[in-house]
Design a protein around this motif. Structure first.
Motif, PDB file in Angstrom:
ATOM      1  N   GLU A  32       0.831  -1.206   0.000  1.00 49.58           N
ATOM      2  CA  GLU A  32       0.000   0.000   0.000  1.00 49.58           C
ATOM      3  C   GLU A  32       0.867   1.258   0.000  1.00 49.58           C
ATOM      4  OE1 GLU A  32      -3.574  -2.115   2.653  1.00 49.58           O
ATOM      5  OE2 GLU A  32      -2.234  -0.608   3.544  1.00 49.58           O
ATOM      6  N   LEU A  33       1.965   1.216   0.750  1.00 49.63           N
ATOM      7  CA  LEU A  33       2.842   2.383   0.847  1.00 49.63           C
ATOM      8  C   LEU A  33       3.722   2.549  -0.386  1.00 49.63           C
ATOM      9  CD1 LEU A  33       3.929   2.008   4.585  1.00 49.63           C
ATOM     10  CD2 LEU A  33       2.155   3.501   3.644  1.00 49.63           C
ATOM     11  N   GLU A  34       3.823   1.499  -1.181  1.00 46.97           N
ATOM     12  CA  GLU A  34       4.595   1.561  -2.422  1.00 46.97           C
ATOM     13  C   GLU A  34       3.770   2.150  -3.556  1.00 46.97           C
ATOM     14  OE1 GLU A  34       7.145  -1.471  -5.329  1.00 46.97           O
ATOM     15  OE2 GLU A  34       5.744  -2.269  -3.843  1.00 46.97           O
ATOM     16  N   GLY A  35       2.450   2.004  -3.492  1.00 45.41           N
ATOM     17  CA  GLY A  35       1.585   2.463  -4.570  1.00 45.41           C
ATOM     18  C   GLY A  35       0.870   3.753  -4.224  1.00 45.41           C
ATOM     19  N   GLY A  36      -0.209   4.025  -4.962  1.00 45.20           N
ATOM     20  CA  GLY A  36      -1.000   5.218  -4.710  1.00 45.20           C
ATOM     21  C   GLY A  36      -0.395   6.467  -5.294  1.00 45.20           C
ATOM     22  N   THR A  37      -1.032   7.590  -5.000  1.00 48.96           N
ATOM     23  CA  THR A  37      -0.577   8.875  -5.539  1.00 48.96           C
ATOM     24  C   THR A  37       0.567   9.485  -4.743  1.00 48.96           C
ATOM     25  OG1 THR A  37      -2.270  10.024  -4.236  1.00 48.96           O
ATOM     26  CG2 THR A  37      -2.867   9.381  -6.483  1.00 48.96           C
ATOM     27  N   HIS A  38       0.771   9.011  -3.526  1.00 55.01           N
ATOM     28  CA  HIS A  38       1.854   9.534  -2.676  1.00 55.01           C
ATOM     29  C   HIS A  38       2.685   8.376  -2.121  1.00 55.01           C
ATOM     30  CE1 HIS A  38      -0.970  12.918  -2.741  1.00 55.01           C
ATOM     31  NE2 HIS A  38       0.058  13.689  -2.448  1.00 55.01           N
ATOM     32  N   PRO A  39       3.414   7.649  -2.978  1.00 52.02           N
ATOM     33  CA  PRO A  39       4.190   6.500  -2.486  1.00 52.02           C
ATOM     34  C   PRO A  39       5.281   6.935  -1.515  1.00 52.02           C
ATOM     35  CG  PRO A  39       4.798   7.030  -4.753  1.00 52.02           C
ATOM     36  CD  PRO A  39       3.587   7.862  -4.426  1.00 52.02           C
ATOM     37  N   MET A  40       5.508   6.080  -0.510  1.00 51.21           N
ATOM     38  CA  MET A  40       6.534   6.357   0.488  1.00 51.21           C
ATOM     39  C   MET A  40       7.798   5.538   0.270  1.00 51.21           C
ATOM     40  SD  MET A  40       4.579   6.678   4.166  1.00 51.21           S
ATOM     41  CE  MET A  40       6.179   6.702   4.965  1.00 51.21           C
TER      42      MET A  40
END
Length: 414
Positions: A366-374
């Motif tokens: 989840e933290l790798e994807g999306g509009t604001h990856p971490m």
């Protein structure tokens, strides 16, 4: 003679283009290895996260070894359309002339000027109407200052051309080209500097020559400073040079909040010094918190937005994603696997994790994807790395543990 205390901005100099000799921290292992690579036959790769001191490192070593060098910013290659154009611009700016350097004529200790008039002991640059090929002209410029040593052409900020396949290929082709006799006679090698951990792979992919990788030697990653190196820098600047009363615990707080990244140590050290000098040259807990807030709010707006977008929007009993994010902020290794994160989550939040399957892999996805990856996966293996050190620092500054939950720190007033 008066021994005047310097100004804070003379001591702490983040992103200074020249080395701050008073605040340079020796990194002997990296420096010695770079010296070995200079004397070798291969081109050099220097990599590490932004702010970790790559530029000061290579400039210090080149200066110490009296290695002639010139730096071309690859960001200009992206702007101008080619590395050749960036090199040409650099040559022109080096002499303040619109023409390209062609040659230096020296005979019997007398350096001849245009028109045949000689002047012993002084150098004069000669230009031709016909431009030389830029790589050749740049090598002549580098070699003009010191003919008895190997020269270095530094191509800095590799990450700025990473998304431009044509420029990456131009650089890869350039590595092959410079082995030709016409260029090799100058004894000038490349030093490619950038953030990515896999610069060699990008270049090898761009040029099908199987020998390209064999033309490159890689310096170990220029990573964050060690605990002792960070303490040395802060103690020298705050106590020794600026005469500020500061405890070891506050020095350690600065080191922790900056993740021991050289640029951020200088930035926060500067803010602490300024606040302290308004308070009888004393920096304790309250002064540190004031300085940290100023520093964070001025420099970390994008990282703060990324963190806030990834935190759980609603309170849950366990807040597992927030626990993972908190753990990413305090993890002590650059490249980590899901097992490293899970071990840390269980250590930091024992009551809510005992005997429970955590599914950390899903949270990392989840933290790798999306509009604001971490985070991002590293090129080889199944490990991850935080995309930007600022995100990791934002987690340290903004988050704290309260009764087994992750909450915004009471020190954070964003």
């Amino acid at each position: 003679m008066f021994n005047l205390t310097p100004k804070p901005e003379e001591v702490f100099t983040p992103k200074a283009p020249t080395i701050n000799e008073k605040m340079y921290v020796d990194r002997s292992e990296l420096e010695n290895r770079l010296k070995e690579l200079i004397s070798g036959s291969k081109h050099i790769i220097v990599h590490g996260e932004s702010g970790n001191g790559k530029t000061w490192l290579y400039k210090n070593v080149f200066s110490e070894t009296k290695t002639p060098y010139s730096v071309v910013n690859l960001g200009n290659a992206s702007r101008l359309g080619s590395i050749s154009a960036a090199i040409t611009e650099k040559i022109n700016r080096s002499k303040g002339d619109d023409r390209v350097l062609s040659q230096i004529v020296v005979s019997g200790g007398v350096e001849f000027l245009p028109g045949g008039v000689g002047l012993k002991g002084a150098k004069e640059w000669l230009y031709e109407a016909v431009e030389r090929e830029p790589y050749d002209a740049m090598m002549r410029l580098i070699r003009s200052s010191e003919k008895s040593k190997k020269g270095i052409l530094v191509l800095d900020n590799f990450e700025t051309i990473l998304q431009n396949a044509a420029l990456v290929k131009e650089l890869a082709d350039m590595i092959i080209l410079l082995d030709d006799d016409d260029y090799a006679e100058h004894d000038v090698k490349l030093c490619i500097v950038g953030v990515p951990t896999n610069i060699r792979d990008y270049l090898s992919t761009a040029n099908a020559s199987q020998s390209l990788a064999n033309r490159l030697s890689e310096l170990p990653e220029v990573a964050r400073m060690s605990v002792d190196e960070a303490r040395s820098l802060l103690t020298r600047g705050l106590r020794d040079l600026l005469k500020i009363n500061i405890s070891d615990s506050v020095i350690d707080d600065i080191s922790w909040s900056t993740d021991r990244i050289a640029q951020y140590l200088h930035e926060l050290g500067l803010e602490v010094a300024r606040v302290a000098l308004r308070n009888d040259a004393t920096a304790e807990g309250e002064e540190f918190r004031m300085a940290e807030e100023l520093w964070f709010n001025q420099n970390f707006s994008a990282a703060r937005e990324t963190l806030e977008q990834n935190l759980n929007a609603r309170e849950t009993k366990r807040g597992r994603r927030n626990q993972v994010i908190y753990s990413l902020g305090i993890i002590q290794i650059e490249d980590f696997k899901y097992t490293d994160v899970e071990k840390l989550v269980r250590k930091e939040f024992p009551q809510s994790t005992q005997g429970i399957t955590l599914n950390v892999t899903q949270r990392l996805g989840e933290l790798e994807g999306g509009t604001h990856p971490m985070i991002k996966r590293i090129p080889r293996g199944d490990a991850y790395r935080v995309i930007d050190p600022k995100i990791k620092i934002a987690a340290r500054v903004m988050l704290q543990k309260v009764d087994g939950r992750v909450e915004r720190s009471s020190n954070y007033r964003g």
